[in-house]
Structure formats: structure tokens, C-alpha cells
Design an enzyme around this catalytic site. Structure first.
Site, short mmCIF file in Angstrom:
data_model
loop_
_atom_site.label_atom_id
_atom_site.label_comp_id
_atom_site.label_asym_id
_atom_site.label_seq_id
_atom_site.Cartn_x
_atom_site.Cartn_y
_atom_site.Cartn_z
N CYS B 86 0.80 -1.20 0.00
CA CYS B 86 -0.05 -0.12 -0.07
C CYS B 86 0.95 1.21 -0.06
CB CYS B 86 -0.86 -0.18 1.14
SG CYS B 86 -2.17 -1.47 1.18
N CYS B 209 -14.50 0.54 7.58
CA CYS B 209 -13.45 0.15 6.16
C CYS B 209 -13.66 1.13 5.31
CB CYS B 209 -14.04 -1.16 5.63
SG CYS B 209 -14.36 -2.60 6.87
N LYS B 335 -10.69 6.89 4.18
CA LYS B 335 -12.19 6.39 4.49
C LYS B 335 -13.04 7.03 3.30
CE LYS B 335 -15.25 5.07 5.46
NZ LYS B 335 -16.26 4.29 5.91
N HIS B 339 -9.09 3.29 -1.64
CA HIS B 339 -7.65 2.96 -1.73
C HIS B 339 -7.26 2.20 -2.93
CE1 HIS B 339 -3.78 2.20 -0.28
NE2 HIS B 339 -3.97 1.01 0.14
#
Lengths: 472, 395
Positions: B86, B209, B335, B339
Site C-alpha cells: 500500500c 473500512c 475512508k 484506496h
């Protein structure tokens, strides 16, 4: 005879299905009681591994010279399964492994061959492990009558808990209960003929013969352990032989069901766990003929109580809430495809077999750190290739942390993800099985069990999970 | 080791709208982000001397820099594809930074992108790695939920108390995201909505998530000493730290699951280079890797914004809100943006860049004081952490 039973172990899956629920699903009649149902991640191999591990508790696995795997529901049509069980149980490689299949009688076929092999001195100990997970047609009597389970018997020539005094066998070609190589469900001919001419006639013949050869009368037996396809014929045969109720070993049909090749051995293990010095036990099985054995318990029988016996498995169980769960577990209903990002590889599994199947971690010879999977360079001190392999799968552990994952799929959501701290400090990231989401807690004690993961690549992929320790 | 401080500056940035970009493929998003950056920097594509691109999507692995060179028709310059879980977007920036600092190049492009919405799966997928069984059912929420469970246990929070603290982080980031036109999720949520949402991986619910989005972001980097020739308000790179754990935390003996050493090390490296000793006071904003609300909570502690085990107090006091003393994820973070892995590090950098220049799209979200900002990504199981610090003033 210079061989006998050194140890025994059983395995019955955690889940039970009430026969009333099956009857309710189809609008038919219930046989009463309940049957065991293997979890979605279990098959004959995983059940066999568990029974084998239970059987080998406290026994030096390096002294086992052979493993006979018995099942009519082997996950492979071509490829040995005994080798998988032997690897998971962490036996030596220079042993004899054989698969026994097809006949319902092959559990005792394997037992007889193991006794002969040990008697003639070509092996010290042989582990016979039988497991079945047979399917009856939906709505059939068999669907209710069958159960899933496994039993393991260790045959050896020293410190036996029961000696085998005599054994006889007969063969009878009869198309009574069968599956073609393409069949999923068990077929059978008219049950009146099957039970009277197949079962009762063959069993009686063999039982009377083994008693006669040993000059025994029915009254001399402490326990009679014989296979039963269902309850009524079991009781009728007992009556016909003149056995009293107290002599007749519980058939486990009400609580577990008919576990196929494992059944005579499961009942035998059950009888042995209650046996006393000098007890005379009859064992007889059926399937295309019959095998009958006479056993006598030795003084070693007193020492076996500590092992997990059938009682534990009968009392620690959970009822499935619905018949549909059984269909799901046995893959009898279609499931949508999953987005799982894994690469099947026979070579990777083979190369990593010492931790994938045997469940080994590495213990650093310099700093003592234990890690899983096996690490060549120590995480603690960076020493290279200075480790010894340690088996972690017979160690217990505690849940260090967990999550209940609803995104991760499986026929039984949520997936319980855990980090287990194993005795000795190794951390094992694994899934928890045979549990309800509500019961999972940090610090809860767990044990390791081999389970089926997937069939990507067209072969079965097994690995270890944890499950709550339930003292039954 | 020398510090990277002020050696490299960013003179232009671009960022696509993040979200379910059904009508755009990777190339479309790359073009959009790169051309915004070219325009912002006032340069032509031919001025770029080298490029670094970050993406983790499997179909680009092994394909080098073609995913960037082809859509942009880059003029036969060196292009390198980088990836580091990431932190991939940050890794493009980091390698581009070192490319400039080496003296080899004067103007380079760093771009990150990800096209997640073509898989048919509402998440990053199940299972990971080259081994056929080891991580069979691993998911990102499942792994990060392991932190939440242990954090609650260690600090004596009941699941309800713990989930309430996390919910406040979700509420904050949703509010910030509602003010950013480029965010994916632009909707405020209430504490009750967050607490009553379906569970994804206990104890994490839906609003704990981050979203699953497509996006791309780009930066044009030049030598620090020539930056002012291109732009009056370049943003200087003050420090970059990166740390990688040598073992998956899930198998790491003694790992405590309440924080991450890689976060502590990467932030310390970056602070040191940037001359930051009191991050809470010296930083004006921080874009941190809030892939899950629990991640943001432990980052407060790992980065020294809150004392260990006490981030709850700062969350409850609203200290990391837009009006707080250290706004965290002023654009709504992962959020609200989702992502798209390769893009995130550069999207965060974009927010810091715009805030430091005083150019946040809406006045409502422009921070009053913004001179030094931090951007952070945390990747893997999690196992790798990258922290970059930027400043508007040289020296």
C-alpha cells in the site's frame, strides 16, 4: 498369535444432524436420534488424521512402521491417501503405506493384514485408520442412517492392551450395497434380502466359526462388537446368537450413525475404553463376506483411560440448525464462485510439506526462538540454517487475537481468523473451525486440526486450523 | 547518511476524482492526473527526463513501465514501475526523489494509479501470496480487525466502547470527505449509522473500512535549488522514511498487535531528516493511512501524536478534526477517497501540497495554518510503512 492392539483412537465430527430435521425437510418419517456430519472442511483424510493422532497420544511415532488407510470415500480415485495421512501424522518415510478401499469390510481387512504383518515380524507397529463419509440418496433411509467418523487402531507386538486370539474370514460375492465408480450416493438392493441373506447369514457364519475354533460359547463373551447397517438387524442377530443386552456393544447408530468402514473399529474402540483385564471381546464386520476376531484384554488395558475416548466425542457436539447445512457441508448444493487469489501448485505443497502437512515449525539452536512456518534465517538472531524442526500440531495454544470475517467466504460464515500463540511461543495465523462466532475469545485454549482448504489445481489442499479445546 | 531535506521539490501535481470510475480505464486516469500535473507545473511532456510509476495490479506485474509510457507516449525516457504494497504510490515518489537527489535528473514524473473496480469483487479479494494454503482466507479487513480485537483487550475497552472510539474517526473522515470534490464517498454519517452498520470483519463494521475505488495521482519533481524558477510556491520534501517488517506480524513471535514498529521507525526517520522533535506541535496536518478506523487510531500513537493507549482521549476531544490542533486526513482520507493502492500515497501528497499552497478547493476545508504536513501509507499485512514530510518553506 504375537500381535495385538497397542492403542486406539476415534474421531467423530463436532456437528450432529437430528434425524427429525431430515424427515421434516422431506416430509418423511424420522428414524429418531441424530447422526454425525463432517464439517465443510472435513473429509475421510482429515477425520483419519484426527483419529490417528488420538490413537498415538504418548506413543513414539518413530516406532510406527506402517500406516493402512481405509475408506470407501477416499478423496482420490488415483493417488494414495495413506501417504497423506502418514505425512500429516508425521510418521517416518521408510514405512509401508497402503490404501484399503471399496468394501465395507476393508476396515477389518486392514486390521487382519496388520496383525499378520506384525506377527510375522516385518513391522513393529502398524497404524490402521479407517474413515468414511458416505452419502445416502436424499430422502433415503441411508441419508438418515449414515454418519461420518473415523477410528484408528495401532497393532503391535508389545504392551498390547488386547491380544487377538483368533481370526477368521469369509468372502461372498453379493450385490447388496454398492456404488459404481461414477456414483455419489450409495445404492442398495431390496433390504429384506440384503439384511437376511447378506448381513445376517454371513455374520452368523463367521461369528460361529471363530467361537467354535476357540471353543467358546456365547456366554463366555464379555462384549460382542459387530457391525450393524441399522438397529433392528443388529438386535435380531444378537438375539439369534443368544447374546444378552449387556453383552451387546452399543451400535452408536442413534448417536453417530453408520460410519461405514470405520464403524466396526469405532465400536471396538468404544468397547476397549470400557474393558477390563481378561475381558473376551468378539469383533465382526460385514461387507462382501465377513471377518471375525476374538480378543482378550490384557493388564495394559487399565492404563488407557486417560486418552480421549468415544465418550468425549459423544458429549461435545453441536446440533446443526437446519438440514440445508448438511447439503452445504457435503457440497450437495451449488455455490457461487469465489474470488480467491491463490495459486495452486503441487510443487510448492510438496516443497513445504514439512510445515503444510507435518505442521513443523523451526526452533533456533542459537536463541531458542520458535517460529512457524519454518524459517531458514532466524527472526530473533539472524542465524542461518541453525534450527531444528519441531512439531507444533500436537501442542495446544491460546488465541492471541481474532476477527470474525464476513468478507472471506466459506460455507460457514463468518470466517474466524485467529493468531494463536502456541505452547513454546510460536505464533500461528490460522482459521478456527468447529466453533460458533459468539464463543471466540482472546486467550481461549485451542488445539490444531488438519482440514481441507480447497481443490484449486484439481487436487486437494490440506492445512492446519485451530479449534477450541473441549474437554468431553 | 545524509538528509534528503530540501534537495527535491514538487512543482506540479494532479489527481483524478476517486471513485467507481466505470468509464475510465487505467490509461484514462493516468492521462488525467499527469496532464493536470503538467499544467500545474507549467511544463511540457518533453521536459520530463525520467518517470516512476506505482501500481500493484497483477496484470501489470512484470510489465515494467509500459503502463505509464504507453498512455502518456513518454518520449523514450527511462520509466520504472515500483511497488511496495500500500506504500506503492509513496514508493514512486520516493524513488523519483532519489533520482533527482542523485544529480542524474532535473525534472521527473512520479505517478501512481490503480483500477480496482474491474475485478467484480467489492474489496481487495480473499487470499494472498504465492503459497496455495497459507493465507487462504486472509482479507484486509480480517487482518486489521486483529489489531482492533487486541487493542480493545489490552487497554480494557469493551467492544462497545472500542467501537465507539473508532466510529468517531469514521464520522470525522466522512465529514472531511464531504467537503472534497475529488473524494469517492462525499456523505456525512452519524455515530449511530456507523455503530449500527453491518459487520465486515468483527469488530470492524462497514464504516470502519475504507472504500474500494479507482484513481490516479501524479507529481512533477525538480531539484530543490531550481524549484522557484518553475513556481513561486513549490513544496519541498523534508524527509522520507520507510520501514519493512521482516516477518508477517501474524507469525511474528511476541508481536503485540496494538501498534507497528514499522510506523514508529518510518516516522522517526522522516522526523529526523525534517528536524521534527515534537510532531504534535510542529506538524500542521497529517494524511495517514486510515484503511480502517483502527489503523488511524494506532497511527496516532505510533507517530507520537497521542501517548500509547490514550489516543481515545484525543479522538473524544476532537483534536484531529479539521478544527483541531492537528487535523488528520483533512480530505477525508482513505475512508472517503477509497484506496486505489498505487495512487493513495500520491493522493495524500496532493492534499498536503494543496493545503500548504493554500489551494484546497473549498474555503471551508482550507486549513488556516499549513506550513508543514505529513503523508503516510502503511502496507502489507501490515508490514511496510512509508512516511513523507513536506514543507512550504526551504531551510
Amino acid at each position: 498369535m504375537k500381535a495385538g492392539i497397542v492403542s486406539f483412537g476415534v474421531y467423530v465430527p463436532y456437528y450432529r444432524l437430528s434425524r427429525d430435521l431430515i424427515a421434516k425437510a422431506w416430509g418423511g418419517r424420522s428414524m429418531g436420534g441424530e447422526r454425525s456430519v463432517a464439517n465443510h472442511d472435513e473429509d475421510s483424510i482429515t477425520m483419519a488424521v484426527q483419529a490417528a493422532i488420538n490413537c498415538l497420544g504418548g506413543i513414539n511415532r518413530d516406532e510406527v512402521d506402517g500406516l493402512f488407510f481405509v475408506s470407501t470415500t477416499s478423496p482420490y480415485k488415483e493417488k494414495q491417501c495413506a501417504s497423506i495421512v502418514a505425512a500429516a501424522v508425521d510418521l517416518r518415510r521408510d514405512i509401508i503405506t497402503i490404501d484399503f478401499a471399496n468394501s465395507l469390510r476393508s476396515g477389518t481387512n486392514a486390521l487382519r493384514l496388520a496383525l499378520d504383518t506384525v506377527s510375522n515380524g516385518s513391522a513393529r507397529n502398524i497404524l490402521v485408520v479407517a474413515a468414511d463419509c458416505r452419502l445416502g440418496y436424499p430422502q433415503s433411509v441411508q441419508e438418515q442412517a449414515f454418519g461420518d467418523g473415523a477410528a484408528a487402531i495401532l497393532i503391535g507386538n508389545s504392551q498390547t492392551v488386547a491380544n487377538v486370539e483368533k481370526m477368521v474370514s469369509s468372502t461372498d460375492d453379493i450385490i447388496d450395497v454398492w456404488r459404481l465408480d461414477t456414483d455419489t450416493f450409495v445404492r442398495s438392493w431390496e433390504d429384506r434380502w440384503v439384511l437376511s441373506y447378506g448381513y445376517a447369514r454371513n455374520m452368523k457364519e463367521a461369528i460361529l466359526k471363530v467361537m467354535k475354533e476357540n471353543n467358546l460359547a456365547t456366554g463366555d463373551l464379555t462384549k460382542a462388537v459387530f457391525y450393524a447397517p441399522e438397529g433392528r438387524s443388529h438386535r435380531e442377530l444378537a438375539r439369534d446368537l443368544g447374546l444378552s443386552d449387556s453383552q451387546l456393544q452399543d451400535s452408536l447408530l442413534d448417536s453417530v450413525g453408520n460410519t461405514g468402514v470405520a464403524h466396526p473399529l469405532l465400536m471396538l474402540a468404544s468397547a476397549l475404553s470400557e474393558a477390563k483385564l481378561g475381558d473376551k471381546i468378539l469383533l465382526a464386520s460385514y461387507g462382501d463376506g465377513s471377518d471375525a476376531f476374538l480378543l482378550q484384554a490384557t493388564q495394559e488395558i487399565e492404563g488407557v483411560k486417560s486418552r480421549r475416548d468415544i465418550e468425549g466425542y459423544l458429549t461435545t457436539k453441536r446440533a446443526l440448525p437446519a438440514y440445508e447445512k448438511y447439503l452445504l457441508f457435503r457440497q450437495l448444493v451449488a455455490q457461487s464462485e469465489e474470488f480467491v487469489r491463490l495459486f495452486p501448485s503441487a510443487t510448492v505443497v510438496w516443497r513445504t510439506r514439512n510445515w503444510v502437512l507435518a505442521g513443523h515449525g523451526s526452533k533456533c539452536k542459537r536463541c531458542g526462538l520458535v517460529t512457524f512456518p519454518i524459517q531458514r534465517v532466524c527472526y530473533g538472531c539472524q542465524s542461518k540454517d541453525e534450527y531444528e524442526e519441531v512439531r507444533l500440531t500436537d501442542k495446544r495454544g491460546k488465541v492471541f487475537t481474532f476477527s470474525l470475517d464476513y468478507l472471506a467466504g466459506t460455507p460457514q460464515p463468518p470466517v474466524v481468523q485467529t493468531v494463536v500463540e502456541s505452547e513454546g511461543g510460536a505464533r500461528i495465523y490460522c482459521l478456527m473451525t468447529d466453533c460458533e462466532a459468539e464463543e471466540v475469545k482472546v486467550d481461549m485454549p485451542v488445539e490444531m486440526v488438519l482440514r481441507k482448504f480447497h481443490q484449486f489445481g484439481g487436487f486437494h489442499n490440506y492445512f492446519w486450523k485451530c479449534r477450541p479445546v473441549r474437554e468431553g | 547518511m545524509e538528509s534528503i531535506k530540501d534537495k527535491v521539490a514538487i512543482i506540479g501535481m494532479g489527481c483524478t476524482k476517486f471513485g467507481e470510475n466505470w468509464e475510465q480505464d487505467s490509461g484514462d486516469m493516468i492521462i488525467e492526473a499527469a496532464y493536470e500535473a503538467y499544467t500545474d507545473a507549467g511544463i511540457e511532456p518533453k521536459d520530463i527526463q525520467a518517470a516512476w510509476v506505482g501500481t500493484v495490479s497483477a496484470h501489470w506485474v512484470g510489465m515494467g513501465g509500459l503502463c505509464l509510457a504507453e498512455p502518456l507516449k513518454l518520449p523514450r525516457i527511462p520509466v520504472t514501475r515500483v511497488e511496495n504494497y500500500c506504500t506503492t504510490g509513496h514508493e514512486a515518489l520516493r524513488n523519483a526523489t532519489f533520482g533527482i537527489a542523485s544529480g542524474m535528473y532535473d525534472i521527473v514524473l512520479a505517478l501512481g494509479f490503480e483500477k480496482l473496480k474491474d475485478t467484480g469483487f467489492p474489496g481487495l479479494g480473499v487470499g494472498r501470496g504465492m503459497h496455495p494454503v497459507l493465507e487462504m482466507r486472509r482479507t484486509a479487513p480480517g487482518s486489521f480487525a486483529l489489531i482492533a480485537t487486541r487493542y480493545f483487550y489490552t487497554y480494557g475497552l469493551s467492544p462497545n466502547e472500542g467501537k465507539r472510539v473508532l466510529a468517531k474517526i469514521a464520522v470525522k473522515n466522512h465529514r472531511n470527505g464531504s467537503l472534497d470534490p475529488k473524494a469517492h464517498l462525499r456523505r456525512e454519517v452519524t455515530l449511530e449509522q456507523v455503530l449500527n452498520a453491518p459487520i465486515i470483519a468483527w469488530p470492524l463494521g462497514l464504516f470502519d473500512c475504507c472504500g474500494n475505488s479507482d484513481g490516479a495521482a501524479a507529481a512533477i519533481l525538480v531539484r530543490g535549488d531550481i524549484a522557484k524558477k518553475f513556481k513561486d510556491n513549490p513544496i519541498y520534501i523534508k524527509g522520507i522514511g520507510l520501514s519493512q517488517n521482516p516477518m508477517m506480524p501474524h507469525f511474528e513471535p511476541n508481536f503485540d498487535w496494538t501498534g507497528f514498529e514499522v510506523n514508529r521507525i518510518a516516522s522517526r526517520q522522516a522526523y529526523q531528516q525534517a528536524g521534527i522533535t515534537k510532531p504534535r506541535e510542529q506538524l500542521d496536518l497529517a494524511e495517514v493511512h486510515d484503511c480502517f478506523t483502527i489503523t488511524e487510531l494506532i497511527i496516532y500513537e505510533d507517530f507520537g501524536f497521542s501517548p500509547k493507549g490514550r489516543a481515545k482521549e484525543d479522538v473524544e476531544a476532537g483534536n484531529f478534526a479539521l478544527e483541531g490542533d492537528l487535523p488528520v486526513n483533512s480530505d477525508g482520507g482513505l475512508k472517503a477517497f477509497g484506496h486505489p493502492i498505487g495512487a493513495s500515497g500520491l493522493r495524500m501528497t496532493y492534499e498536503v501540497y494543496k493545503q500548504l499552497q493554500g489551494k484546497a478547493e473549498l474555503p471551508a476545508r482550507q486549513l488556516k495554518r499549513a506550513e508543514v504536513g505529513l503523508a503516510h501509507t502503511l502496507g502489507g499485512h501490515p508490514q511496510v510503512s512509508c512516511v513523507a514530510i513536506f514543507g512550504i518553506n526551504p531551510g
